[in-house]
Design a protein around this motif. Structure first.
Motif, mmCIF file in Angstrom:
data_model
loop_
_atom_site.group_PDB
_atom_site.id
_atom_site.type_symbol
_atom_site.label_atom_id
_atom_site.label_comp_id
_atom_site.label_asym_id
_atom_site.label_seq_id
_atom_site.Cartn_x
_atom_site.Cartn_y
_atom_site.Cartn_z
ATOM 1 N N ARG A 126 0.833 -1.201 0.000
ATOM 2 C CA ARG A 126 0.000 0.000 0.000
ATOM 3 C C ARG A 126 0.870 1.254 0.000
ATOM 4 N N ARG A 127 1.896 1.271 0.823
ATOM 5 C CA ARG A 127 2.793 2.422 0.886
ATOM 6 C C ARG A 127 3.499 2.626 -0.455
ATOM 7 N N THR A 128 3.906 1.539 -1.072
ATOM 8 C CA THR A 128 4.591 1.628 -2.361
ATOM 9 C C THR A 128 3.668 2.233 -3.419
ATOM 10 N N TYR A 129 2.443 1.727 -3.495
ATOM 11 C CA TYR A 129 1.513 2.240 -4.497
ATOM 12 C C TYR A 129 1.027 3.644 -4.171
ATOM 13 N N ASP A 130 0.948 3.986 -2.897
ATOM 14 C CA ASP A 130 0.607 5.354 -2.529
ATOM 15 C C ASP A 130 1.695 6.316 -2.981
ATOM 16 N N ASP A 131 2.947 5.918 -2.823
ATOM 17 C CA ASP A 131 4.058 6.759 -3.282
ATOM 18 C C ASP A 131 4.024 6.937 -4.799
ATOM 19 N N LEU A 132 3.708 5.856 -5.504
ATOM 20 C CA LEU A 132 3.608 5.953 -6.968
ATOM 21 C C LEU A 132 2.461 6.876 -7.378
ATOM 22 N N LEU A 133 1.342 6.798 -6.669
ATOM 23 C CA LEU A 133 0.207 7.666 -6.960
ATOM 24 C C LEU A 133 0.556 9.129 -6.710
#
Length: 84
Positions: free
Chosen positions: A10-17
């Motif tokens: 989740r943190r990884t995809y939040d950073d990408l977003l």
């Protein structure tokens, strides 16, 4: 065990977003400047600006729905910019 991986993803995809939101804002700003700079702005240029705005709004709303914290405040825009 499984909860850590979920939080990490989740943190990884939040950073990408967040990165996508910031890039979309830059693209939209560039499109607006280009449209203002060109003497004879045609329909295609106006459509590109509207598309860049729509992309930014979509990504921004998704980030707000996910309640992502971070540099989102740096990319906040005024309410009236959504309407322009």
């Amino acid at each position: 065990m499984f909860g850590r991986n979920k939080q990490k993803l989740r943190r990884t995809y939040d950073d990408l977003l967040l990165a996508d939101v910031e890039q979309a804002k830059v693209d939209w700003d560039n499109a607006k400047l280009t449209q203002k700079s060109v003497y004879d702005a045609d329909d295609e240029l106006e459509a590109e600006t509207k598309l860049a705005k729509a992309k930014y709004q979509l990504l921004f709303r998704e980030a707000r729905l996910r309640r992502i914290k971070g540099h989102l405040q740096a990319t906040m825009i005024k309410v009236n910019e959504f309407n322009n």
